[in-house]
Design a protein around this motif. Structure first.
Motif, PDB file in Angstrom:
ATOM      1  N   SER A 100      -8.663  -3.434  -2.486  1.00  0.00           N
ATOM      2  CA  SER A 100      -8.318  -4.656  -1.766  1.00  0.00           C
ATOM      3  C   SER A 100      -7.835  -5.702  -2.768  1.00  0.00           C
ATOM      4  N   SER A 101      -6.893  -6.526  -2.325  1.00  0.00           N
ATOM      5  CA  SER A 101      -6.249  -7.469  -3.242  1.00  0.00           C
ATOM      6  C   SER A 101      -6.302  -8.888  -2.706  1.00  0.00           C
TER       7      SER A 101
ATOM      8  N   THR B  93       0.828  -1.205   0.000  1.00  0.00           N
ATOM      9  CA  THR B  93       0.000   0.000   0.000  1.00  0.00           C
ATOM     10  C   THR B  93       0.866   1.261   0.000  1.00  0.00           C
TER      11      THR B  93
END
Length: 357
Positions: free
Chosen positions: A149-150, A130
């Motif tokens: 979001s990953s 991030t």
């Protein structure tokens, strides 16, 4: 395909917590195995060191036939039949989630020489990704304000490292431009075509070539370097809890990629010695000697996410935290930078023309 090739029983290994009997996985923080239930640490022996082999004596066969075989084993925890397919060598039981590593003696052809372990765990790497993504200059501003979001996965990427001593000879021609000033103060431009020839020796070591079926050289290059000071001889315990796969590209195929890359490096080094001239022709003949290789597994995290309806896959070095390829790029920012660059070049050209008048 015969039934023998279609399915094969194999041996796998798993480790349990000495305190509660739950499964354990490699813990990047401690460098040991850690229980996912009670947090107990289970130590294992780790041996540092690199082993390099003579390239000419290396096994050149590929693993295509092996990858097409369905390898099966029985889960020691729940008793279910579990299949491993493709190049994968680690698997989680789909029924009880016990972690298994295929015994290395089951891997065909060459066996891994060393592993560079993960230094950052899954929680740490999300924060690192991030922060790094927000620092990417060409990333869209909207993306940096709200990082999506990953789905995060950790892989040990199979690679070959090569060493070589090279001896090159070259011939070619260059365009040499020079200026003279006459008695009236007028400047005149002259062009000569001159022959060039020479020799040079170079030494290459620890050049990494991906042999993975899913991480390309460009993606792996984008997150190098890896510190080999933290390299350990292969131990399956490093792989527990992560994805790992045997090499998909053969040693010979990877060597050809290495040689092609080094040929370009040598050519660029020769060209740089004639930086004030323009290379017209250049023929380079290079002899490669003392060729060595080693089979390595490098730690890589992937971040899969969506941004504005498009799927992205970003790569992060699991040892250093370096963010590589895969982050969205703002076309507007690139366009503005190109315009600025063209304006600077135009200004330089105008300045040179004015100075010559």
């Amino acid at each position: 395909m015969s039934e023998e090739l279609a399915e094969k029983k194999i041996k796998t290994t798993t480790e349990q917590c000495p305190s509660c009997g739950s499964g354990v996985s490699f813990d990047a923080a401690s460098g040991q195995l850690k229980c996912s239930s009670c947090g107990s640490i289970k130590n294992f022996d780790r041996e540092q060191g690199l082993e390099k082999h003579d390239y000419e004596s290396g096994e050149t066969a590929n693993n295509a036939e092996w990858s097409e075989t369905t390898r099966t084993f029985q889960c020691k925890t729940c008793g279910a039949k579990v299949d491993i397919k493709g190049f994968d060598t680690t698997i989680k039981c789909p029924y009880c989630e016990s972690l298994y590593v295929e015994e290395v003696k089951e891997w065909p052809n060459l066996k891994p020489d060393f592993v560079v372990p993960f230094k950052y765990g899954f929680k740490e790497i999300v924060d690192i990704f991030t922060k790094a993504a927000k620092k990417k200059f060409f990333a869209p501003s909207q993306f940096k304000k709200n990082i999506p979001s990953s789905s995060v996965k950790g892989y040990y990427v199979s690679s070959f490292m090569f060493d070589a001593e090279t001896h090159s000879s070259y011939v070619g021609t260059v365009e040499h431009v020079y200026y003279t000033t006459d008695s009236n103060g007028n400047s005149h431009r002259h062009v000569q075509v001159l022959p060039i020839a020479g020799k040079r020796d170079d030494s290459f070591s620890n050049e990494i070539i991906s042999s993975s079926h899913f991480v390309t050289d460009k993606n792996l290059d984008s997150i190098t370097p890896f510190s080999l000071d933290d390299a350990y001889r292969y131990n399956e315990n490093f792989l527990r809890g992560y994805n790992a796969a045997h090499y998909a590209k053969s040693l010979d195929d990877c060597y050809l990629t290495f040689k092609s890359n080094m040929d370009k490096v040598i050519r660029n080094k020769i060209s740089s010695t004639y930086a004030t001239d323009r290379i017209l022709t250049l023929s380079v003949d290079t002899l490669y000697e003392d060729k060595k290789y080693t089979y390595a597994l490098f730690p890589v995290y992937t971040f899969e996410f969506q941004y504005k309806g498009k799927q992205y896959l970003a790569y992060v070095n699991g040892q250093t935290g370096k963010l590589g390829r895969g982050v969205p790029i703002s076309g507007l920012k690139v366009f503005i930078c190109v315009l600025i660059g063209l304006a600077i070049v135009a200004g330089i050209v105008v300045g040179v023309i004015m100075a010559l008048k």
